[in-house]
Design a protein around this motif. Structure first.
Motif, PDB file in Angstrom:
ATOM      1  N   GLY A   1      -1.839  -5.051   3.703  1.00 14.22           N
ATOM      2  CA  GLY A   1      -1.350  -5.131   5.069  1.00 14.22           C
ATOM      3  C   GLY A   1      -2.413  -4.899   6.119  1.00 14.22           C
ATOM      4  N   GLN A   2      -3.542  -4.321   5.701  1.00 17.93           N
ATOM      5  CA  GLN A   2      -4.610  -3.981   6.645  1.00 17.93           C
ATOM      6  C   GLN A   2      -5.721  -5.016   6.700  1.00 17.93           C
ATOM      7  OE1 GLN A   2      -5.789  -0.190   5.091  1.00 17.93           O
ATOM      8  NE2 GLN A   2      -4.030   0.907   5.935  1.00 17.93           N
ATOM      9  N   HIS A   3      -5.888  -5.787   5.618  1.00 19.43           N
ATOM     10  CA  HIS A   3      -7.029  -6.700   5.522  1.00 19.43           C
ATOM     11  C   HIS A   3      -6.553  -8.142   5.356  1.00 19.43           C
ATOM     12  CE1 HIS A   3      -9.813  -3.335   5.281  1.00 19.43           C
ATOM     13  NE2 HIS A   3      -9.016  -2.788   4.399  1.00 19.43           N
ATOM     14  N   ALA A   4      -6.886  -8.956   6.355  1.00 24.79           N
ATOM     15  CA  ALA A   4      -6.416 -10.338   6.354  1.00 24.79           C
ATOM     16  C   ALA A   4      -6.968 -11.140   5.185  1.00 24.79           C
ATOM     17  CB  ALA A   4      -6.802 -11.016   7.673  1.00 24.79           C
ATOM     18  N   GLY A   5      -8.139 -10.734   4.680  1.00 22.10           N
ATOM     19  CA  GLY A   5      -8.751 -11.468   3.576  1.00 22.10           C
ATOM     20  C   GLY A   5      -8.359 -10.963   2.204  1.00 22.10           C
ATOM     21  N   TRP A   6      -7.361 -10.086   2.151  1.00 26.97           N
ATOM     22  CA  TRP A   6      -6.936  -9.493   0.883  1.00 26.97           C
ATOM     23  C   TRP A   6      -6.538 -10.571  -0.124  1.00 26.97           C
ATOM     24  CZ3 TRP A   6      -6.859  -4.734  -1.333  1.00 26.97           C
ATOM     25  CH2 TRP A   6      -6.043  -4.539  -2.452  1.00 26.97           C
ATOM     26  N   SER A   7      -6.984 -10.404  -1.378  1.00 29.02           N
ATOM     27  CA  SER A   7      -6.652 -11.339  -2.456  1.00 29.02           C
ATOM     28  C   SER A   7      -5.844 -10.607  -3.514  1.00 29.02           C
ATOM     29  CB  SER A   7      -7.924 -11.933  -3.067  1.00 29.02           C
ATOM     30  OG  SER A   7      -7.606 -12.651  -4.244  1.00 29.02           O
ATOM     31  N   GLU A   8      -4.580 -10.932  -3.632  1.00 29.75           N
ATOM     32  CA  GLU A   8      -3.751 -10.305  -4.649  1.00 29.75           C
ATOM     33  C   GLU A   8      -4.209 -10.669  -6.058  1.00 29.75           C
ATOM     34  OE1 GLU A   8      -0.881  -7.671  -5.967  1.00 29.75           O
ATOM     35  OE2 GLU A   8      -1.655  -8.024  -3.938  1.00 29.75           O
ATOM     36  N   PRO A   9      -4.591 -11.942  -6.321  1.00 27.54           N
ATOM     37  CA  PRO A   9      -5.119 -12.256  -7.661  1.00 27.54           C
ATOM     38  C   PRO A   9      -6.361 -11.437  -8.012  1.00 27.54           C
ATOM     39  CG  PRO A   9      -4.501 -14.273  -6.536  1.00 27.54           C
ATOM     40  CD  PRO A   9      -4.411 -13.178  -5.518  1.00 27.54           C
ATOM     41  N   GLN A  10      -7.261 -11.243  -7.038  1.00 27.63           N
ATOM     42  CA  GLN A  10      -8.445 -10.429  -7.314  1.00 27.63           C
ATOM     43  C   GLN A  10      -8.057  -8.972  -7.575  1.00 27.63           C
ATOM     44  OE1 GLN A  10     -11.770 -10.751  -4.624  1.00 27.63           O
ATOM     45  NE2 GLN A  10     -11.527 -12.956  -4.396  1.00 27.63           N
ATOM     46  N   TRP A  11      -7.125  -8.454  -6.803  1.00 26.69           N
ATOM     47  CA  TRP A  11      -6.667  -7.084  -6.994  1.00 26.69           C
ATOM     48  C   TRP A  11      -6.141  -6.893  -8.414  1.00 26.69           C
ATOM     49  CZ3 TRP A  11      -6.477  -2.161  -5.928  1.00 26.69           C
ATOM     50  CH2 TRP A  11      -5.342  -1.388  -6.133  1.00 26.69           C
ATOM     51  N   GLN A  12      -5.308  -7.820  -8.859  1.00 23.58           N
ATOM     52  CA  GLN A  12      -4.753  -7.726 -10.208  1.00 23.58           C
ATOM     53  C   GLN A  12      -5.859  -7.860 -11.262  1.00 23.58           C
ATOM     54  OE1 GLN A  12      -1.702  -6.849 -10.953  1.00 23.58           O
ATOM     55  NE2 GLN A  12      -1.066  -6.793  -8.814  1.00 23.58           N
ATOM     56  N   ALA A  13      -6.807  -8.747 -10.999  1.00 24.17           N
ATOM     57  CA  ALA A  13      -7.916  -8.926 -11.943  1.00 24.17           C
ATOM     58  C   ALA A  13      -8.774  -7.671 -12.033  1.00 24.17           C
ATOM     59  CB  ALA A  13      -8.767 -10.128 -11.533  1.00 24.17           C
ATOM     60  N   HIS A  14      -9.010  -7.022 -10.899  1.00 25.68           N
ATOM     61  CA  HIS A  14      -9.845  -5.814 -10.904  1.00 25.68           C
ATOM     62  C   HIS A  14      -9.106  -4.633 -11.534  1.00 25.68           C
ATOM     63  CE1 HIS A  14     -12.864  -7.979  -8.846  1.00 25.68           C
ATOM     64  NE2 HIS A  14     -12.299  -7.971  -7.658  1.00 25.68           N
ATOM     65  N   LEU A  15      -7.808  -4.540 -11.318  1.00 24.10           N
ATOM     66  CA  LEU A  15      -7.041  -3.508 -12.018  1.00 24.10           C
ATOM     67  C   LEU A  15      -7.189  -3.678 -13.525  1.00 24.10           C
ATOM     68  CD1 LEU A  15      -3.673  -3.308 -10.017  1.00 24.10           C
ATOM     69  CD2 LEU A  15      -5.574  -1.685  -9.969  1.00 24.10           C
ATOM     70  N   GLN A  16      -7.120  -4.931 -13.961  1.00 22.87           N
ATOM     71  CA  GLN A  16      -7.288  -5.227 -15.388  1.00 22.87           C
ATOM     72  C   GLN A  16      -8.711  -4.905 -15.838  1.00 22.87           C
ATOM     73  OE1 GLN A  16      -4.744  -6.635 -17.445  1.00 22.87           O
ATOM     74  NE2 GLN A  16      -6.113  -6.188 -19.144  1.00 22.87           N
ATOM     75  N   GLY A  17      -9.678  -5.351 -15.048  1.00 19.99           N
ATOM     76  CA  GLY A  17     -11.082  -5.159 -15.413  1.00 19.99           C
ATOM     77  C   GLY A  17     -11.485  -3.703 -15.504  1.00 19.99           C
TER      78      GLY A  17
ATOM     79  N   MET B   1     -20.339   0.108  17.170  1.00 21.52           N
ATOM     80  CA  MET B   1     -19.330   0.352  16.149  1.00 21.52           C
ATOM     81  C   MET B   1     -18.469   1.580  16.441  1.00 21.52           C
ATOM     82  SD  MET B   1     -19.180  -2.131  14.138  1.00 21.52           S
ATOM     83  CE  MET B   1     -18.077  -1.451  12.890  1.00 21.52           C
ATOM     84  N   ALA B   2     -19.037   2.623  17.017  1.00 25.19           N
ATOM     85  CA  ALA B   2     -18.252   3.827  17.307  1.00 25.19           C
ATOM     86  C   ALA B   2     -17.206   3.577  18.390  1.00 25.19           C
ATOM     87  CB  ALA B   2     -19.166   4.975  17.717  1.00 25.19           C
ATOM     88  N   GLN B   3     -17.347   2.474  19.137  1.00 19.56           N
ATOM     89  CA  GLN B   3     -16.392   2.136  20.198  1.00 19.56           C
ATOM     90  C   GLN B   3     -15.785   0.754  19.949  1.00 19.56           C
ATOM     91  OE1 GLN B   3     -18.992   2.344  23.571  1.00 19.56           O
ATOM     92  NE2 GLN B   3     -19.371   4.526  23.340  1.00 19.56           N
ATOM     93  N   ALA B   4     -15.821   0.312  18.709  1.00 20.75           N
ATOM     94  CA  ALA B   4     -15.386  -1.046  18.387  1.00 20.75           C
ATOM     95  C   ALA B   4     -13.889  -1.218  18.609  1.00 20.75           C
ATOM     96  CB  ALA B   4     -15.727  -1.377  16.939  1.00 20.75           C
ATOM     97  N   PRO B   5     -13.485  -2.393  19.076  1.00 21.77           N
ATOM     98  CA  PRO B   5     -12.048  -2.648  19.235  1.00 21.77           C
ATOM     99  C   PRO B   5     -11.343  -2.709  17.882  1.00 21.77           C
ATOM    100  CG  PRO B   5     -13.325  -4.656  19.598  1.00 21.77           C
ATOM    101  CD  PRO B   5     -14.310  -3.532  19.487  1.00 21.77           C
ATOM    102  N   ALA B   6     -10.030  -2.564  17.913  1.00 23.30           N
ATOM    103  CA  ALA B   6      -9.241  -2.524  16.678  1.00 23.30           C
ATOM    104  C   ALA B   6      -9.431  -3.784  15.849  1.00 23.30           C
ATOM    105  CB  ALA B   6      -7.769  -2.323  17.016  1.00 23.30           C
ATOM    106  N   ALA B   7      -9.585  -4.931  16.499  1.00 21.66           N
ATOM    107  CA  ALA B   7      -9.739  -6.186  15.767  1.00 21.66           C
ATOM    108  C   ALA B   7     -11.012  -6.188  14.927  1.00 21.66           C
ATOM    109  CB  ALA B   7      -9.749  -7.365  16.738  1.00 21.66           C
TER     110      ALA B   7
END
Length: 207
Positions: free
Chosen positions: A100-116, A66-72
């Motif tokens: 922009g950093q996480h391919a699995g990002w969920s905008e609906p979840q983000w909005q739900a967690h902001l609300q929660g 992990m300390a030498q892990a590739p960017a991917a």
């Protein structure tokens, strides 16, 4: 994805030994990492993130050290040290950065967690204007919404109100159900009931 594997890890600072020949697996699911203050919980999370290298032993995931892990591979990790200063951005800008950093990002979840977490009314305020608890909530909302294959969360209950702690427990449980291959490691100073932990690891403590 497989487990993150620590084998024979030793780590210490300033003459204090945090880990000595310690081995552990962090498989998919929810792991609670328990340790007293100063036992090395944050250091273990930094090892898992590849932000810190062990003085002996190895920390491997998907065939890489992990300390030498590739960017991917690093792009599959969500981690932010809570001790770091925040730049002058709002929670909404922080979320956009994470998207922009996480391919699995969920905008609906983000909005739900902001609300929660009760952050909607604060989402346009700069982080430095928010309370410690609100900044922690923004970090937790992003961690949950990131979809990162390896998600690392340090002392999530710190500065949270009881309603937010309850919401977090529910959100962690839902994440474990919906994303069974995701590795989520939560470091906490004590046992935490009410969350379906796949495993609980207790750190040996500083020497």
């Amino acid at each position: 994805m497989g487990a993150v594997q620590l084998r024979g890890v030793s780590l210490g600072f300033g003459g204090v030994v945090l880990l000595r020949d310690w081995s552990a697996d962090f498989p998919p699911g929810l792991t609670l990492l328990v340790g007293d203050d100063g036992a090395g919980k944050t250091s273990v999370l930094r090892l898992l993130a590849g932000q810190l290298a062990p003085q002996a032993g190895s920390v491997r995931w998907q065939g890489a050290e992990m300390a030498q892990a590739p960017a991917a591979l690093r792009a599959q990790v969500f981690w932010r040290d809570t001790r770091e200063d925040w730049p002058e951005i709002t929670p909404l800008q922080w979320g956009a950065q994470c998207a922009g950093q996480h391919a699995g990002w969920s905008e609906p979840q983000w909005q739900a967690h902001l609300q929660g977490f009760g952050l909607v009314e604060h989402q346009d305020k700069e982080m430095f204007r928010l309370s410690t608890g609100s900044r922690r909530k923004a970090l937790l909302a992003a961690a949950l919404a990131s979809g990162a294959a390896l998600t690392l969360i340090d002392e999530p209950q710190a500065a949270l109100d009881k309603a937010s702690v309850r919401y977090l427990a529910q959100a962690l449980a839902a994440s474990a159900q919906l994303q069974s291959q995701r590795i989520v490691v939560v470091a906490h100073y004590d046992q935490w009931t009410g969350v379906p932990w796949g495993q609980q690891l207790v750190l040996p403590g500083a020497e």
